[in-house]
Scaffold this motif. Structure first.
Motif, short mmCIF file in Angstrom:
data_model
loop_
_atom_site.label_atom_id
_atom_site.label_comp_id
_atom_site.label_asym_id
_atom_site.label_seq_id
_atom_site.Cartn_x
_atom_site.Cartn_y
_atom_site.Cartn_z
N LYS A 143 72.74 19.88 69.85
CA LYS A 143 71.53 20.34 70.44
C LYS A 143 70.31 20.27 69.60
CE LYS A 143 73.64 21.39 74.25
NZ LYS A 143 73.21 20.85 75.66
N TYR A 144 69.22 19.88 70.44
CA TYR A 144 67.81 19.91 69.66
C TYR A 144 67.01 20.52 70.77
CZ TYR A 144 65.83 16.47 72.55
OH TYR A 144 65.27 15.74 73.98
N THR A 145 65.87 21.20 70.06
CA THR A 145 64.85 21.87 71.14
C THR A 145 63.97 20.82 71.62
OG1 THR A 145 64.82 23.76 69.30
CG2 THR A 145 63.18 23.57 70.92
N GLN A 146 63.91 20.83 73.02
CA GLN A 146 62.97 20.12 73.80
C GLN A 146 61.89 20.85 73.90
OE1 GLN A 146 64.55 19.22 77.58
NE2 GLN A 146 65.97 17.50 76.84
N GLY A 147 61.72 22.11 74.10
CA GLY A 147 60.51 22.83 74.39
C GLY A 147 60.63 24.10 74.11
N ALA A 148 59.59 24.87 73.56
CA ALA A 148 59.65 26.33 73.23
C ALA A 148 58.46 27.22 73.48
CB ALA A 148 59.90 26.56 71.68
N ARG A 149 58.30 28.47 73.89
CA ARG A 149 57.34 28.98 74.15
C ARG A 149 56.78 30.11 72.98
NH1 ARG A 149 57.08 34.10 78.27
NH2 ARG A 149 54.84 34.43 78.38
N PHE A 150 55.61 30.11 72.50
CA PHE A 150 55.11 31.02 71.49
C PHE A 150 54.28 32.12 72.13
CE2 PHE A 150 57.06 27.61 69.39
CZ PHE A 150 57.59 28.18 68.21
N LEU A 151 54.32 33.27 71.43
CA LEU A 151 53.04 34.33 71.78
C LEU A 151 52.64 34.67 70.74
CD1 LEU A 151 55.51 36.41 74.08
CD2 LEU A 151 53.64 34.71 74.80
N SER A 190 46.14 34.53 64.61
CA SER A 190 47.16 35.27 64.20
C SER A 190 48.54 34.76 64.24
CB SER A 190 47.24 36.62 65.14
OG SER A 190 45.83 37.39 65.03
N PRO A 191 49.60 35.17 63.77
CA PRO A 191 50.78 34.64 63.47
C PRO A 191 51.39 34.51 64.87
CG PRO A 191 50.90 36.16 61.77
CD PRO A 191 49.60 36.40 62.56
N LEU A 192 52.33 33.44 65.16
CA LEU A 192 52.82 33.21 66.57
C LEU A 192 54.33 33.72 66.32
CD1 LEU A 192 51.39 29.96 68.11
CD2 LEU A 192 50.69 32.20 68.40
N THR A 193 54.90 34.11 67.21
CA THR A 193 56.36 34.48 67.35
C THR A 193 56.84 33.71 68.78
OG1 THR A 193 57.95 36.17 67.36
CG2 THR A 193 56.15 36.42 68.58
N GLU A 194 58.14 33.04 68.65
CA GLU A 194 58.75 32.44 69.62
C GLU A 194 59.42 33.39 70.55
OE1 GLU A 194 62.25 29.37 70.67
OE2 GLU A 194 61.88 29.91 68.44
N ASP A 195 59.25 33.08 71.82
CA ASP A 195 59.73 33.77 72.94
C ASP A 195 61.31 33.24 73.31
OD1 ASP A 195 60.82 35.20 74.97
OD2 ASP A 195 59.07 35.16 76.32
N VAL A 196 62.30 33.55 72.67
CA VAL A 196 63.36 32.84 72.29
C VAL A 196 64.10 32.48 73.72
CG1 VAL A 196 65.80 32.62 71.41
CG2 VAL A 196 63.80 33.51 70.13
N LYS A 197 63.97 33.56 74.61
CA LYS A 197 64.65 33.25 75.88
C LYS A 197 64.02 32.10 76.69
CE LYS A 197 61.95 36.67 78.56
NZ LYS A 197 60.89 37.10 77.45
N PHE A 198 62.78 31.47 76.36
CA PHE A 198 62.34 30.34 77.03
C PHE A 198 62.54 29.14 76.25
CE2 PHE A 198 59.88 33.67 79.08
CZ PHE A 198 59.90 33.58 80.47
N ARG A 199 63.43 29.10 75.32
CA ARG A 199 63.77 27.87 74.54
C ARG A 199 64.57 26.84 75.24
NH1 ARG A 199 66.13 27.65 68.56
NH2 ARG A 199 64.31 28.74 68.10
N VAL A 200 63.84 25.59 75.46
CA VAL A 200 64.78 24.41 76.26
C VAL A 200 65.43 23.62 75.37
CG1 VAL A 200 64.40 22.83 77.99
CG2 VAL A 200 62.87 24.83 78.24
N LEU A 201 66.73 23.45 75.43
CA LEU A 201 67.51 22.72 74.67
C LEU A 201 67.80 21.30 75.17
CD1 LEU A 201 70.20 25.30 72.96
CD2 LEU A 201 67.81 24.45 72.07
N GLY A 202 68.15 20.47 74.37
CA GLY A 202 68.60 19.01 74.97
C GLY A 202 69.63 18.51 74.19
N GLY A 203 70.22 17.27 74.48
CA GLY A 203 71.21 16.59 73.87
C GLY A 203 70.92 15.72 72.98
#
Length: 350
Positions: A143-151, A190-203
């Protein structure tokens, strides 16, 4: 470069002519499911550089020599289409649209071919290239990360909510370029923190390839990060790969690595057919006419039943890519005055 607005207009013209707008609308339908909440909406867009060049030479040049900028332009154009036609009601920002450009063809020139026997093997412009190789090894799918949301961590900042900070994978990028804990807000720093529940994984798979175009063989890594390609590779088969060279794995015994977005099975064509194709390239129909003319000489005289012969040739073409099918039927049309032999073989498999 030409005006950005005119390039986006050219993209819309190309998508309309190639049927890309219809496919885009179809790909948007699953995202309208009320049960789905996405931060990144991923779209595969097929592009034929020659067709794009006919619409806008500047856009075609950008597609071939600056693929990252071309991807950004297609992203913006697709976002405008989706918002104008209300194809995805939940879409908020342009950064949520993740466009993957799948090159259907590349110009048949050395600049667009990756040859590990040429120098330099590594330092070359970032542009799509094609290569041919035999798969000698494949890793398991990871798995790798296709996309992620930060707040934004600053509650008073507009980026504390919504989808303003979206990071997606780009060719050549490592995992740390997409997901990290030291990103800062573009509004207030300001620092960003990832909203993990919106992380999109790919193969992701890594395939060991061996080039056999010369007497000296070279091994290289072919990295595919497109889910629909991960299960299409088979050990021992020869493929033509279209992608962008990238240095994502630095191993001492690897000469080069390529992140590809398209894999095409490569079949060896006899030299006589290649020569016939070159000699008849001046006409659109001469090659098929000659082949039909010479087909089945021991059954029908040359020049007779050419339409029927051409239909039989087309039926013999293997167009399926399903490797699970171990037996493929071939339809036969038999013309005879003696039906006894046909009746004997009716319903049998050969």
């Amino acid at each position: 470069m030409a005006d950005v607005l005119s390039l986006k207009q050219s993209i819309l013209i190309y998508l309309e002519r190639s049927g890309g707008l219809e496919r885009l609308a179809e790909d948007c339908e699953p995202y309208n499911d009320p049960q789905r909440t996405e931060a990144v909406y991923r779209f595969n867009v097929s592009v034929h550089p020659s067709d794009v060049m006919e619409v806008d030479p500047e856009l075609g040049d950008c597609l071939l020599h600056d693929p990252l900028t071309a991807t950004t332009l297609f992203q913006s154009a697709c976002f405008q289409v989706i918002k104008s036609l209300s194809l995805i009601g939940k879409l908020q920002t342009e950064s949520q649209v993740n466009v993957i450009l799948n090159y259907t063809h590349l110009p048949p020139f050395p600049e667009y071919t990756l040859d590990l026997c040429r120098f330099p093997r590594v330092h070359r412009p970032v542009r799509p290239v094609s290569m041919e190789g035999l798969v000698i090894a494949i890793t398991r799918v990871t798995k790798y990360t296709q996309g992620a949301r930060f707040l934004c961590t600053n509650d008073d900042c507009p980026s504390a909510g919504g989808f303003h900070h979206i990071r997606v994978h780009t060719p050549g990028a490592t995992e740390s370029a997409v997901v990290r804990n030291d990103f800062s807000c573009t509004n207030c720093r300001s620092p960003l923190t990832e909203d993990v529940k919106f992380r999109v994984l790919g193969g992701e798979i890594i395939s060991g390839q061996q080039r056999t175009s010369t007497s000296e063989s070279h091994c290289f890594v072919f990295l595919t990060r497109t889910d629909e390609l991960c299960n299409s590779m088979r050990i021992g088969r020869r493929y033509r790969l279209l992608g962008i060279p990238a240095h994502v794995h630095k191993w001492p015994n690897i000469a080069c690595s390529v992140e590809a977005n398209r894999v095409q099975p490569w079949n060896k064509v006899s030299a006589s057919f290649q020569r016939l194709l070159r000699e008849t390239s001046s006409s659109l129909w001469r090659f098929s006419a000659v082949v039909a003319h010479c087909f089945g000489l021991h059954v029908a005289p040359p020049g007779s039943y050419n339409t029927l012969k051409l239909s039989l040739l087309l039926s013999l073409m293997q167009t399926t890519t399903d490797a699970e099918d171990t037996f493929h039927n071939v339809d036969l049309l038999v013309v005879t005055t003696d039906t006894l032999i046909v009746d004997r073989f009716k319903g049998s498999e050969t």
